[in-house]
Enzyme design. Structure first.
Site, mmCIF file in Angstrom:
data_model
loop_
_atom_site.group_PDB
_atom_site.id
_atom_site.type_symbol
_atom_site.label_atom_id
_atom_site.label_comp_id
_atom_site.label_asym_id
_atom_site.label_seq_id
_atom_site.Cartn_x
_atom_site.Cartn_y
_atom_site.Cartn_z
ATOM 1 N N HIS A 97 0.819 -1.210 0.000
ATOM 2 C CA HIS A 97 0.000 0.000 0.000
ATOM 3 C C HIS A 97 0.854 1.263 0.000
ATOM 4 O O HIS A 97 0.415 2.306 -0.486
ATOM 5 C CB HIS A 97 -0.960 -0.005 1.191
ATOM 6 C CG HIS A 97 -2.150 -0.891 0.968
ATOM 7 N ND1 HIS A 97 -3.364 -0.691 1.568
ATOM 8 C CD2 HIS A 97 -2.311 -1.987 0.185
ATOM 9 C CE1 HIS A 97 -4.223 -1.625 1.181
ATOM 10 N NE2 HIS A 97 -3.608 -2.422 0.341
ATOM 11 N N HIS A 265 -1.521 -12.614 -2.069
ATOM 12 C CA HIS A 265 -2.598 -13.294 -1.351
ATOM 13 C C HIS A 265 -2.286 -14.759 -1.053
ATOM 14 O O HIS A 265 -3.111 -15.460 -0.476
ATOM 15 C CB HIS A 265 -3.918 -13.138 -2.115
ATOM 16 C CG HIS A 265 -4.395 -11.709 -2.124
ATOM 17 N ND1 HIS A 265 -5.446 -11.269 -2.877
ATOM 18 C CD2 HIS A 265 -3.950 -10.602 -1.446
ATOM 19 C CE1 HIS A 265 -5.639 -9.967 -2.679
ATOM 20 N NE2 HIS A 265 -4.730 -9.546 -1.822
#
Ligand code: HEB
Length: 729
Positions: A97, A265
């Site tokens: 992020h 993920h």
């Protein structure tokens, strides 16, 4: 990049907007305001200009730092326990992020300066709970102090996290110097966050496309909405479209998108154990005693793992604290059904999972819970193009590892610019095309330089032509992602030379002549030296004996190292310094000058003196109606003089808009005779109409400041010419 990428910066769906859209002051009107203390040029940086971060970083015990970070991964703290006893996934999300705000169109965002510490990013809904991740790092930041910036620490911690769970990395380059204030970046105009109902930005039925330069699909997201476009889990096509578009805007193609998402993920879990209305506000809005934390919930809830971040709940794989092949296996082997998380979010769950394909509970490994996929993850199998890549990666794990490691490296280093800026023992030796590699140049001798400059000035090329060529080359630089600039002489590649702002035909003629005269001097140096020679001559003609001392030793990029498509966003939509505007935009033309000056790393006085000087030198792009004269408020173009400022402030001239252009073009007439004297643009007149810029114009127009004008111009000029010489610093 995808076919939907690109588009014109500053072009939205009509209307006008403020240059920086909605700002921190708009979001948090009650936040503490320090700006009064930064007046009069006072800096907020406690380390000051003398602090040399490269030196500090190079002196660090890098292995000890990495060992400390590795130990931190499993050093679970009671106030924010590690899921599965491992903070790795959490830190990967933090690093992703931090880097993921980067966008190609203006090069802003990204991990380069530690912006996640400040508003608005510290409070973006998508950055939920990353306040805790950063705080977990404080003891290490404190221990190593000035030797590692927060910005570097975020990225390095992401790498160590991947490595400590057995995942592949490609390298690490340090060198991201922290700043101590929020950077002003255009993040959009919406006055609601994604979780308050901000509209999704791509709605084809309503003709709505993602505005450039933005790269996120809703206000407050890093990229896409994980639940689907605008939260709709049934719009597969729209979900894949949003992923393609947003990832393209951060310089990622389909393969990189699949590798990154699947690799990311492979680790960790999503948090949606409790309804979001049980949480307090974001860090920037929260009570003093929370000490910079937001999204607060009580300690018991945290202890039990009853945490909500995105609202989605569960791990993607059965092995969330290890690098494995399980992501693609579970995604491709199971059918999935739509379910709601305890927080009410849409997510997908495997139908009839085998016991061993269930995930451990984040707090209690003896308990098994279902895995999940977000609507975004589902597109890696539902979108035909993504699926081909997913299947290839599933069948060739080594290819997946390599693609993930490289894409992660690119994600986290894309905004660092040339490799010369990378520090530390883990800088990969391989050159990557997105680094815009430029071979090292050689410094020409003083006599070769003098000889070349003399030849150039005798070649028949005009001051204006030479100045424009040098400016065209050097001013591609952007201080945001440190790309562009004169090094490499990318300007000689047709794709760049042919930008309308460059007056391609004229520039082609100049470059051909310089090529003929340059001998052993690199083309990149020749362009800059010719510009310097022209400025010196112009100064001399203006009565100033100044030498323009630009650096040399630039190299020429090889054609095969030039990724033309990745340079497209560097084309200026407007360049006020050359009085160029492609078409009328959604922000004021003079705003775009400010934007450009910021990307060139200029101060307000530097911007002012450069613009006035360039006008005097006649260095404007050819105007459709007025050729080389618009804004050139002097009778002696090509001479370095302060005439632009003198004539702009002359009360004998009356200005009015020219009807044909609306409010972009102006004519200046003699107040008495009514005779036309000058033509100018908004960008010119703002230096007389805006009170602050007028104050600077007055300085440069005033008696006694002529020499100051000339030397300030040369200083600012040299700064732009050398802005990208990281190889020297
Ligand atoms: Fe991610 C997490 C989404 C991409 C890595 N993600 C996550 C989540 C979500 C998401 C929703 C959850 C959060 C919470 O906590 O709740 N992603 C997403 C999307 C995308 C992504 C939509 C696009 C497609 N990722 C990504 C990437 C990466 C990642 C690229 C890297 C590489 N993530 C991640 C991780 C995680 C996440 C590691 C986990 C965290 C934890 O565990 O804490």
């Amino acid at each position: 990049t995808g076919e939907m990428s690109g588009g014109c910066p500053f072009h939205g769906d009509g209307g006008t907007r403020a240059l920086f859209g909605r700002t921190n002051k708009d979001w948090w009107p009650d936040a503490l305001d320090l700006s009064i203390l930064t007046q009069e040029g006072k800096s907020v940086d406690p380390l000051g200009e003398d602090f040399d971060y490269c030196e500090a970083f190079n002196a660090i015990d890098y292995d000890a730092l990495k060992a400390d970070l590795t130990a931190l991964m499993t050093d679970s703290q009671e106030w924010w326990p590690a899921d599965y006893g491992h903070y790795g996934p959490f830190f990967i999300r933090m690093a992703w992020h931090a880097a993921g705000t980067y966008r190609t169109s203006d090069g802003r965002g990204g991990a380069g300066s530690g912006q996640q510490r400040f508003a608005p990013l510290n409070s973006w809904p998508d950055n939920g709970n990353l306040d805790k991740a950063r705080r977990l790092l404080w003891p290490i930041k404190q221990k190593y102090g000035n030797h590692i910036s927060w910005a570097d620490l975020f990225v390095l911690t992401g790498n160590v996290a991947i490595e400590s769970m057995g995942g592949p990395t490609f390298g690490f380059g340090g060198g991201r110097k922290d700043v101590y204030e929020p950077e002003t970046v255009y993040w959009g105009t919406e006055d609601l966050w994604v979780d308050q109902g901000a509209e999704t930005r791509i709605i084809p039925d309503e003709g709505k496309a993602l505005e450039t330069p933005l790269a996120a699909i809703q206000m407050g997201l890093i990229y896409v909405n994980p639940e689907g476009p605008g939260g709709n889990p049934h719009d597969d096509e729209g979900m894949a479209r949003d992923m393609r578009e947003t990832f393209a805007r951060m310089a990622m193609n389909d393969e990189e998108t699949v590798a990154l998402t699947a690799g990311g993920h492979t680790f960790g879990k999503a948090h949606g154990a409790v309804p979001a209305d049980q949480l307090s506000g974001s860090p920037e809005s929260e009570a003093l005693e929370l000490m910079g934390f937001g999204w607060a919930t009580d300690a018991d809830q945290i202890g039990e793992g009853h945490i909500t971040t995105s609202g989605i709940e569960g791990a993607w794989t059965n092995t969330p604290d290890k690098w494995t092949e399980n992501y693609f296996r579970l995604l491709l082997d199971y059918d999935y059904e739509l379910v709601q998380s305890p927080a009410g979010a849409n997510q997908w769950q495997p139908i009839n999972p085998k016991e061993e394909d269930m995930a451990p509970d984040a707090r209690d490994p003896s308990k098994k819970v279902p895995t999940m996929m977000t609507t975004a993850d589902m597109q890696l199998k539902r979108d035909p193009e993504y699926r081909k890549i997913s299947e290839r990666f599933r069948n060739d794990h080594e290819a997946f590892k390599d693609a993930f490691a490289r894409a992660w490296f690119k994600l986290t280093h894309r905004d660092m610019g040339p490799k010369a800026r990378y520090l530390g023992p883990e800088v990969p030796s391989e050159d990557l095309i997105w680094q815009d590699p430029v071979p090292a140049g050689t410094k020409p001798s003083d006599s070769a330089v003098a000889d070349f400059k003399a030849k150039v000035m005798g070649s028949g090329l005009s001051v204006s032509e030479l100045v424009k060529a040098a400016w065209a080359s050097a001013s591609t630089y952007r201080n945001s992602d440190h790309r562009g600039g004169a090094n490499g002489a990318h300007i000689r590649f047709d794709e760049i030379r042919n930008w309308a702002v460059n007056d391609p035909e004229e520039l082609g003629k100049v470059l051909a002549k310089l090529d003929e005269l340059r001998g052993d001097i690199s083309m990149a140096d020749a362009i800059v030296l010719a510009g310097a020679a022209a400025v010196e001559k112009a100064a001399k003609d203006g009565g100033f004996d100044l030498s323009v001392t630009v650096s040399t030793g630039r190299g020429d990029a090889r054609r095969e190292d030039f990724d033309a498509e990745s340079w497209e966003p560097l084309e200026p939509f407007a360049d006020g310094f050359r009085n160029y505007l492609k078409t009328k935009a959604t922000v004021k033309t003079e705003d775009m000058l400010i934007d450009r000056a910021n990307l060139l790393g200029l101060s307000v006085p530097e911007m002012t003196v450069l613009l006035g000087g360039l006008r005097a030198l006649g260095a404007v792009s050819k105007h459709a109606d007025h050729g080389n004269s618009i804004g050139v408020l002097t009778d002696r173009p090509g001479v370095l003089s302060n005439d632009f400022f003198v004539n702009l402030l002359d009360m004998g001239t009356k200005w009015r808009t020219v009807d044909k252009s609306g409010d972009e073009e102006f004519v200046g007439t003699d107040r008495k005779s009514g005779e036309e004297k000058w033509r100018a643009t908004r960008t010119d007149l703002v230096f007389g109409s805006n009170s602050q810029l007028r104050a600077l114009s007055e300085v440069y127009a005033a008696n006694g400041n002529e020499a100051k004008f000339a030397s300030d111009f040369v200083k600012a000029w040299t700064k732009v010419m050398d802005a990208d010489r990281f190889d020297l610093k």
